[in-house]
Design a protein around this motif. Structure first.
Motif, mmCIF file in Angstrom:
data_model
loop_
_atom_site.group_PDB
_atom_site.id
_atom_site.type_symbol
_atom_site.label_atom_id
_atom_site.label_comp_id
_atom_site.label_asym_id
_atom_site.label_seq_id
_atom_site.Cartn_x
_atom_site.Cartn_y
_atom_site.Cartn_z
ATOM 1 N N GLU A 295 8.672 7.121 10.263
ATOM 2 C CA GLU A 295 8.864 6.367 9.413
ATOM 3 C C GLU A 295 10.133 5.472 10.193
ATOM 4 N N ARG B 280 3.708 22.969 7.146
ATOM 5 C CA ARG B 280 4.457 21.663 6.818
ATOM 6 C C ARG B 280 5.864 21.761 6.017
ATOM 7 N N SER C 266 3.535 7.485 0.055
ATOM 8 C CA SER C 266 4.762 7.580 -1.605
ATOM 9 C C SER C 266 4.782 9.185 -0.950
ATOM 10 N N ASP C 267 5.968 9.897 -1.661
ATOM 11 C CA ASP C 267 6.195 11.270 -1.716
ATOM 12 C C ASP C 267 4.648 11.888 -1.329
ATOM 13 N N ALA D 171 9.358 17.403 6.783
ATOM 14 C CA ALA D 171 10.305 16.421 6.773
ATOM 15 C C ALA D 171 11.116 15.659 8.014
ATOM 16 N N TRP E 132 2.525 11.546 1.455
ATOM 17 C CA TRP E 132 2.725 12.959 2.626
ATOM 18 C C TRP E 132 2.009 14.060 2.436
ATOM 19 N N ASP E 133 2.515 14.723 1.047
ATOM 20 C CA ASP E 133 2.423 15.766 0.768
ATOM 21 C C ASP E 133 1.096 16.058 0.558
ATOM 22 N N ARG F 121 7.825 13.140 9.141
ATOM 23 C CA ARG F 121 7.978 11.601 8.210
ATOM 24 C C ARG F 121 8.569 11.213 8.861
#
Length: 388
Positions: free
Chosen positions: A54, A42, A71-72, A47, A75-76, A50
Motif C-alpha cells: 500500500e 496469511r 477492501s479488507d 499484514a 486483501w483477505d 499489505r
C-alpha cells in the motif's frame, strides 16, 4: 549427450542422461544475506505485505498483474488464495533486518516430470524495488529450482510490461519470442513474452549473480561497485585468460576427459561416459568447487574441492579430493598454481583447513605438497568402510 536418429536417418533429439524427472517444489525457506524467501502464510505475512504494497499509493505497480485490492475482503481473499494454492506455490519475500514481508512471488506451471518450472506472480513493494533483496530473492529461487533438478526455468510477462522485460535479461534469462494474442485479461489483449534459463546455463549465471551479491561488491553506503552486466563481462573475460579459474559448464568436454585420465591414473578402466556424467552433475549442482588450469584455450589440469566440517574446530574444512595435470603438461607449474589457487579460494570462503589423501607411492605429488607447506598427518590413522 548425443543425437539419436531413427532408421531413416532423421534426427530425433539429444539424449537426456539418466533423466528421472525433477523434485516437486516444497514449502521451504531460502536464506539470503539481505532477505529470506518463506512459504506464504496469511497470518505471518499478510499484514506486513499489505502495508508494504500500500506504499504504492497510486496503484501503478498492479497494472500487469491483477486489479488492485480495494477492501479488507479483497486483501483477505487474495491472501487466502495465496496460502491455499499449490500451483502457483506462493512465497513471501521477507526483509532480513526488519522481518517484514516486502514482496511475494511464486513457482507456477510446475512440470516436475518434464523438468520445467516458471517464476511469476511477482509483487515487489516500493521497499523491495531496485534493492539488493530484489535480485537476491530471484537468485535464491533460481538456485533452489535447479537444485531440485529442473532443466528449464521460465519467466513470462506481458510484452507491454517494460520493467519486467528489462529485468529478465538482466537476471540472465534468454528472450525466446512473443506469443501473440496469448490471453484476454480484463477484456484486454495480452501478448506474452517468453524468457528461459537452462540448467546448462545456470552454473555461469550463478557465478555472475553470486559475484554481484557478494558483500564486497557494495560500499559502506550500500552502493554497488560493479553492475550485474559488469560482473558478467568480467567473468566471461576470465574464462579466456591463461592460468587458474573456476570451471564452467563450457569446460565439460575437456574437463571430463581430464577427470577420466585422473581415474585411470588410479587404476580405473577407461569410463569416459561415467566421467562425463559425474563431472556434469558437479557443475550443475555446484556441490564441489572445481578449479582448472588453462593455457592457450586448452585445459591442462584441475583440482576438485569438496566441502566438509571439522567438529573439533567447529568450522568448515575442504577436502582437496582430486589434483591432476595432463601428462604432457607436468613440471610446467600447473599443479603448483592449482594448489595455490585452491588455498586462496578456500581462505576467501572462511575455510580453516585443506585436507588431501594421496597414494603412498606417489612420490612426485608428495614432494610438491611438502614444498608448499602441506604437512603429513602422523597423529591420526585413516580408515575406510566400503558400502558397495
Amino acid at each position: 549427450m548425443s543425437m539419436q536418429y531413427d532408421q531413416y536417418g532423421r534426427a530425433l533429439g539429444v539424449t537426456v542422461d539418466n533423466w528421472q524427472g525433477a523434485t516437486p517444489p516444497q514449502r521451504v525457506t531460502l536464506l539470503g544475506r539481505s532477505c529470506r524467501v518463506e512459504p506464504f502464510s496469511r497470518q505471518q505475512h499478510g499484514a506486513g505485505l499489505r502495508a508494504a504494497l500500500e506504499l504504492d499509493t497510486d496503484g501503478r505497480d498492479w497494472a500487469y498483474l491483477m486489479p488492485r485490492p480495494q477492501s479488507d475482503a479483497d486483501w483477505d481473499s487474495w491472501f487466502g488464495m495465496m496460502e491455499d494454492s499449490r500451483d502457483p506455490l506462493f512465497f513471501a519475500i521477507v526483509d532480513q533486518a526488519s522481518g517484514q514481508a516486502i514482496g511475494s512471488c511464486s513457482y507456477l506451471r510446475i512440470d516436475a516430470a518434464g523438468g520445467v518450472i516458471e517464476i511469476g506472480w511477482l509483487r515487489y513493494s516500493p521497499l523491495l524495488q531496485r534493492s539488493v533483496a530484489a535480485t537476491e530473492a530471484m537468485y535464491l529461487l533460481m538456485r533452489q529450482a535447479f537444485d531440485w533438478g529442473y532443466r528449464r526455468y521460465e519467466w513470462k510477462c506481458n510484452a507491454l510490461n517494460a520493467p519486467s522485460m528489462r529485468a529478465a535479461p538482466r537476471l540472465g534469462f534468454t528472450f525466446e519470442g512473443i506469443f501473440r494474442q496469448a490471453r484476454v485479461n480484463w477484456g484486454l489483449n495480452r501478448d506474452t513474452a517468453w524468457f528461459s534459463l537452462l540448467d546448462s546455463e545456470w552454473p555461469a549465471n550463478r557465478a555472475v549473480l553470486e559475484a554481484w551479491l557478494d558483500a564486497a561488491n557494495f560500499d559502506a553506503d550500500g552502493r554497488q561497485r560493479r553492475s550485474l552486466d559488469e560482473c558478467r563481462r568480467s567473468l566471461a573475460a576470465q574464462t579466456q585468460q591463461d592460468g587458474v579459474r573456476l570451471a564452467t559448464l563450457a569446460d565439460l568436454p575437456q574437463l571430463a576427459s581430464l577427470f577420466d585420465g585422473y581415474r585411470q591414473f588410479y587404476g580405473r578402466h577407461d569410463e569416459a561416459e561415467l566421467s562425463h556424467v559425474f563431472i556434469r552433475q558437479r557443475l550443475l549442482q555446484g556441490d564441489t568447487t572445481i578449479l582448472v588450469y588453462q593455457r592457450a584455450g586448452a585445459l591442462l589440469g584441475f583440482t576438485q574441492l569438496c566441502p566438509l566440517f571439522s567438529s573439533v574446530s567447529a568450522a568448515p574444512v575442504w577436502l582437496l579430493n582430486d589434483l591432476y595435470v595432463a601428462e604432457h603438461a607436468r613440471r610446467s607449474g600447473a599443479g603448483r598454481a592449482l594448489l595455490q589457487a585452491a588455498a586462496s579460494v578456500a581462505a576467501a570462503q572462511g575455510v580453516v583447513r585443506l585436507d588431501l589423501v594421496t597414494a603412498v607411492d606417489n612420490a612426485a605429488a608428495q614432494a610438491l605438497y611438502a614444498s608448499m607447506g602441506w604437512q603429513r598427518d602422523v597423529v591420526f590413522q585413516r580408515y575406510q568402510l566400503a558400502l558397495n
